[in-house]
Every structure is written in C-alpha cells, then in structure tokens.
Write an enzyme that holds these catalytic residues in place. Structure first.
Site, PDB file in Angstrom:
ATOM      1  N   CYS A 130      69.930  43.762 -22.148  1.00  0.00           N
ATOM      2  CA  CYS A 130      70.849  43.192 -21.158  1.00  0.00           C
ATOM      3  C   CYS A 130      71.528  41.900 -21.635  1.00  0.00           C
ATOM      4  O   CYS A 130      72.728  41.709 -21.424  1.00  0.00           O
ATOM      5  CB  CYS A 130      70.117  42.949 -19.843  1.00  0.00           C
ATOM      6  SG  CYS A 130      68.432  42.379 -20.035  1.00  0.00           S
ATOM      7  N   HIS A 243      72.061  37.523 -15.228  1.00  0.00           N
ATOM      8  CA  HIS A 243      71.657  36.728 -16.393  1.00  0.00           C
ATOM      9  C   HIS A 243      72.788  35.750 -16.738  1.00  0.00           C
ATOM     10  O   HIS A 243      73.970  36.117 -16.700  1.00  0.00           O
ATOM     11  CB  HIS A 243      71.430  37.623 -17.612  1.00  0.00           C
ATOM     12  CG  HIS A 243      70.175  38.448 -17.574  1.00  0.00           C
ATOM     13  ND1 HIS A 243      69.268  38.423 -16.545  1.00  0.00           N
ATOM     14  CD2 HIS A 243      69.679  39.318 -18.501  1.00  0.00           C
ATOM     15  CE1 HIS A 243      68.266  39.257 -16.833  1.00  0.00           C
ATOM     16  NE2 HIS A 243      68.502  39.807 -17.999  1.00  0.00           N
TER      17      HIS A 243
HETATM   18  N1  LIG Z   1      66.257  45.652 -15.718  1.00  0.00           N
HETATM   19  C1  LIG Z   1      67.118  45.372 -16.699  1.00  0.00           C
HETATM   20  O1  LIG Z   1      67.885  44.403 -16.648  1.00  0.00           O
HETATM   21  C2  LIG Z   1      67.160  46.257 -17.888  1.00  0.00           C
HETATM   22  C3  LIG Z   1      68.184  46.053 -18.796  1.00  0.00           C
HETATM   23  C4  LIG Z   1      68.266  46.842 -19.914  1.00  0.00           C
HETATM   24  C5  LIG Z   1      67.318  47.816 -20.109  1.00  0.00           C
HETATM   25  N2  LIG Z   1      66.306  48.001 -19.219  1.00  0.00           N
HETATM   26  C6  LIG Z   1      65.338  49.054 -19.505  1.00  0.00           C
HETATM   27  O2  LIG Z   1      65.471  50.116 -18.550  1.00  0.00           O
HETATM   28  C7  LIG Z   1      64.205  50.712 -18.316  1.00  0.00           C
HETATM   29  C8  LIG Z   1      63.877  50.707 -16.832  1.00  0.00           C
HETATM   30  O3  LIG Z   1      63.904  49.376 -16.360  1.00  0.00           O
HETATM   31  P1  LIG Z   1      63.886  49.030 -14.783  1.00  0.00           P
HETATM   32  O4  LIG Z   1      64.239  47.596 -14.712  1.00  0.00           O
HETATM   33  O5  LIG Z   1      64.677  50.020 -13.997  1.00  0.00           O
HETATM   34  O6  LIG Z   1      62.312  49.237 -14.450  1.00  0.00           O
HETATM   35  P2  LIG Z   1      61.629  49.565 -13.038  1.00  0.00           P
HETATM   36  O7  LIG Z   1      62.442  49.041 -11.919  1.00  0.00           O
HETATM   37  O8  LIG Z   1      60.227  49.111 -13.178  1.00  0.00           O
HETATM   38  O9  LIG Z   1      61.671  51.177 -12.955  1.00  0.00           O
HETATM   39  C9  LIG Z   1      60.968  51.978 -13.887  1.00  0.00           C
HETATM   40  C10 LIG Z   1      61.381  53.432 -13.702  1.00  0.00           C
HETATM   41  O10 LIG Z   1      60.752  54.208 -14.739  1.00  0.00           O
HETATM   42  C11 LIG Z   1      60.017  55.274 -14.135  1.00  0.00           C
HETATM   43  N3  LIG Z   1      58.835  55.589 -14.942  1.00  0.00           N
HETATM   44  C12 LIG Z   1      57.851  54.762 -15.343  1.00  0.00           C
HETATM   45  N4  LIG Z   1      56.923  55.446 -16.057  1.00  0.00           N
HETATM   46  C13 LIG Z   1      57.344  56.733 -16.089  1.00  0.00           C
HETATM   47  C14 LIG Z   1      56.811  57.938 -16.645  1.00  0.00           C
HETATM   48  N5  LIG Z   1      55.670  57.945 -17.343  1.00  0.00           N
HETATM   49  N6  LIG Z   1      57.508  59.085 -16.487  1.00  0.00           N
HETATM   50  C15 LIG Z   1      58.664  59.109 -15.804  1.00  0.00           C
HETATM   51  N7  LIG Z   1      59.224  58.000 -15.218  1.00  0.00           N
HETATM   52  C16 LIG Z   1      58.556  56.830 -15.372  1.00  0.00           C
HETATM   53  C17 LIG Z   1      59.609  54.738 -12.783  1.00  0.00           C
HETATM   54  O11 LIG Z   1      59.277  55.807 -11.948  1.00  0.00           O
HETATM   55  P3  LIG Z   1      58.155  55.642 -10.789  1.00  0.00           P
HETATM   56  O12 LIG Z   1      58.859  54.938  -9.655  1.00  0.00           O
HETATM   57  O13 LIG Z   1      57.815  57.057 -10.486  1.00  0.00           O
HETATM   58  O14 LIG Z   1      57.050  54.854 -11.382  1.00  0.00           O
HETATM   59  C18 LIG Z   1      60.915  54.027 -12.372  1.00  0.00           C
HETATM   60  O15 LIG Z   1      61.856  54.955 -11.912  1.00  0.00           O
HETATM   61  C19 LIG Z   1      63.235  49.952 -19.208  1.00  0.00           C
HETATM   62  O16 LIG Z   1      63.123  50.624 -20.446  1.00  0.00           O
HETATM   63  C20 LIG Z   1      63.896  48.625 -19.403  1.00  0.00           C
HETATM   64  O17 LIG Z   1      63.492  47.984 -20.596  1.00  0.00           O
HETATM   65  C21 LIG Z   1      66.223  47.255 -18.106  1.00  0.00           C
END
Ligand SMILES: NC(=O)c1ccc[n+]([C@@H]2O[C@H](COP(=O)([O-])OP(=O)(O)OC[C@H]3O[C@@H](n4cnc5c(N)ncnc54)[C@H](OP(=O)(O)O)[C@@H]3O)[C@@H](O)[C@H]2O)c1
Length: 340
Positions: A130, A243
């Site tokens: 990000c 951010h």
């Molecule tokens: N937040 C940011 O600013 C940002 C920016 C760039 C990249 N990212 C990346 O994007 C990804 C998600 O981030 P987020 O912020 O959305 O996290 P989050 O809000 O914690 O959501 C995580 C998601 O992943 C799913 N998940 C977790 N374990 C899983 C599994 N074993 N099988 C299938 N689904 C699974 C969860 O499903 P359940 O609800 O079923 O657990 C949920 O839908 C990460 O890799 C993060 O590094 C995030």
C-alpha cells in the site's frame, strides 16, 4: 459480454473494497463469486444492490472463471493462487508472496501498464504494498521530467493496513482507556497503538530496516526504475484508514516547485491540494473512499542539489490495494482478454 470474476477474501477489508470498486467502476461482470475461509461460508456480502453468499475457497473450482482478485494473505494464497492459475483463471494478488518474483509482473497502472502482458508467464499479477503504490503514482511524472536519484520517505500508516484485527485493536484500546479495568493490551501491534505511534511495521531484517521499509525500496525499483535509491522509515499511527507519506526527492536535473505542481496536476490518479494557508493540504480522513492519491506541501528542499519535498495521502484500502487491483483487471480486460 463481460467476465466471470472471483473475489477471494471477500469478508476482509480489502475484499469488501474490491467488491465495492468493481461495482462503482462498472467493471463488466457477467458472474461473480465471493470466497473466504470455511469460517465465513454462508456469510453475506454486498455487491452493488446484490447480496452474495460467501463460499469456502477450499471447495471452489476455478475452471471457467476469467479473473480472480485475491486478498487472503500469503499462506492461503500459496495454496490457492497456483490452483486458480492452473485452471486458466488470471490471479491478481494483494499479498506480498509473488511481488519479487522476476517472472511475475508487479503493476501500478499509472506507472507500468505495459507489464500487464507478462501475466502469461505464470497467470499471476502482483499488486504492490500500500505505501509503495501511492508513492510511485506521485513519483512517476516527476521522474519522467527530471530523473529521480534518491528518495527519503517517512510513512504514517493507518491500522487498516494490518487488516480487520488492526482496526479492532485501535478501537478497543481507545475505548478501554476510558473505562477503568477494561484496558486492552497490545496484541496485533508490538506496542499500544491508541494515542501512540509505532516505528515498526513487519519484522526486522539484519540491515536494521523493517520488511515494510525494504518492500518500499524493492518495489519502487521493480515498478518505476531500478536506478532510484529509496530509504524509508515506516510508522504505524492511530488512524483507521488512509496512509500519509512525507517524501523528500533528489533529482538529476533542477525541478522548480511550481513546475512540479503543474506536472502533478496533469498526472493520472493525482489530485493536488496545495494552498499555503492553514488547512490548505489533505489529511487521511479526507481521502477515505476516494480513488485519488492526494499531493500537498510541494516545496523546494534547498539543503540538497535539486531537492523537493511533498506530502502524499491516499486511502490504503483503495489505491493501496483494492482500487489498484481492479485497475489491473481493467488493463487485462482492455489490453489482453478483450471480452467486455
Ligand atoms: N489492508 C491493506 O491496506 C492492504 C494493502 C495491500 C495489501 N494487503 C494485503 O491484502 C490481504 C488481505 O488484507 P486485509 O487487510 O483485507 O485483511 P483482513 O481484513 O484481515 O481480511 C483477511 C481476508 O482473508 C481471508 N482469509 C484468511 N485466511 C484464509 C484462508 N486460509 N483461506 C481463505 N481465506 C482466508 C479472510 O477470510 P475469513 O473472514 O473467512 O477469515 C478475510 O476475508 C493481505 O495479504 C494483505 O497483506 C492489504
């Protein structure tokens, strides 16, 4: 005719935004599937005026689906992205798993759209970190004009960058401060985040940099130009979404601050808000829900040759993740798959 699109991680911060943005930008969707872990099977999520029932990714067959937008973290991605790719579905992944693989394109559409053609190497495209995404959008037009030599960046990163758990920890810790006996200890973050700032995002490397800081350097080189030197200090701040970055740039050639402001005004994806008066700049709460990367406080740095300072703010769940992923899907649609 549109595309059959999968959103994996549909219950998470980034996944929900991907569904919103696909709808807002009227991405040509013929059919859509919302996936997450087994825990969330049957949970309802919104897609425009429709409600989708979340399916278990373990049971999902990607055959016949065109594009899968992944936001499920590296561990689950390692299992399911190759499965999707092998079934002929192009994966656009938000995790850091594939970003540094030379075979896999790492794309910010305003900066290196031509890299989209390399999708065919492994049927996977990586979305950047990000903090990198918003920074390279601002650097690209300035680099084209005056060649950037070195960047010194300090970030002020919101807790939503650490997922749902990060947002919950800030909320619960803040509430707990006012109720004796209900204090909430640090768990997701290394130290108390409420009313505090933490100069650590991700793990420490042998160099003393954190992995987040290393990512900003490595990703800027891969997306924009390997010749650019980047040194970063990444800091978590008690902001829910958005951010901010203080960016100091040294150029090969002189670039006047007024010309830099004009260049940025014309650049794709950027909105300049730069009035030299109280409040004449953008703060994170003002960028939430927007597509733009905001640039403010553009000014000469006279302490180095050819120096410039600026302040850059963007919604990390949008340009930092979901929006960029959907823009990559649009590139794929327009330049490669061409169905819509
Ligand atoms: N937040 C940011 O600013 C940002 C920016 C760039 C990249 N990212 C990346 O994007 C990804 C998600 O981030 P987020 O912020 O959305 O996290 P989050 O809000 O914690 O959501 C995580 C998601 O992943 C799913 N998940 C977790 N374990 C899983 C599994 N074993 N099988 C299938 N689904 C699974 C969860 O499903 P359940 O609800 O079923 O657990 C949920 O839908 C990460 O890799 C993060 O590094 C995030």
């Amino acid at each position: 005719m549109g595309y059959k699109v999968v959103v994996a991680g549909a219950t998470g911060n980034v996944g929900r935004e991907m569904l919103n943005i696909l709808d807002e930008r009227m991405f040509p969707v013929d059919e859509i599937a919302a996936l997450a872990s087994r825990r969330s099977q049957g949970t309802e999520v919104s897609f425009g005026d429709k409600t989708l029932k979340v399916k278990d990714i373990e049971q999902f067959d990607f055959t016949g689906w065109d594009i899968a937008l992944f936001a499920i973290g590296s561990d689950a991605t390692k299992i399911h992205a190759p499965r999707a790719a092998a079934a002929g579905c192009v994966v656009i992944d938000n995790s850091s798993l594939y970003r540094y693989d030379p075979q896999i394109p790492l794309i910010v559409p305003e900066v290196n759209p031509e890299a989209v053609h390399d999708y065919k190497n492994k049927m996977i495209i990586a979305n950047p970190n990000c903090s990198t995404a918003q920074m390279v959008v601002a650097l690209k037009p300035l680099h084209d004009r005056a060649r950037i030599k070195r960047v010194v960046v300090s970030t002020y990163q919101s807790v939503s960058g650490a997922g749902k758990e990060g947002m919950d920890e800030l909320w619960n810790q803040t509430k707990g401060m006012y109720v004796p006996g209900q204090e909430v200890a640090a768990k997701k973050f290394q130290k108390q985040i409420a009313f505090n700032v933490i100069p650590q995002i991700d793990v420490f490397l042998d160099s003393g940099d954190t992995k987040e800081e290393w990512k900003m350097t490595a990703e800027t080189k891969k997306i924009l130009d390997p010749a650019i030197k980047v040194t970063a200090t990444c800091v978590r701040v008690p902001v829910f979404v958005g951010h901010s970055e203080s960016i100091n740039i040294e150029f090969e050639d002189f670039l006047d601050e007024d010309e830099a402001r004009d260049i940025l005004r014309e650049a794709p994806g950027i909105l300049v808000v730069d009035k030299r008066e109280p409040g004449g700049y953008t703060t994170p709460v003002e960028c939430v829900g927007d597509f733009a990367t905001y640039v403010s406080r553009i000014r000469q740095d006279v302490t180095v040759e050819n120096g410039l300072n600026l302040w850059c703010v963007s919604d990390n769940l949008r340009k930092g993740a979901a929006l960029n992923a959907v823009q990559i899907a649009e590139l794929l649609g327009n330049r490669v798959l061409k169905k819509g």
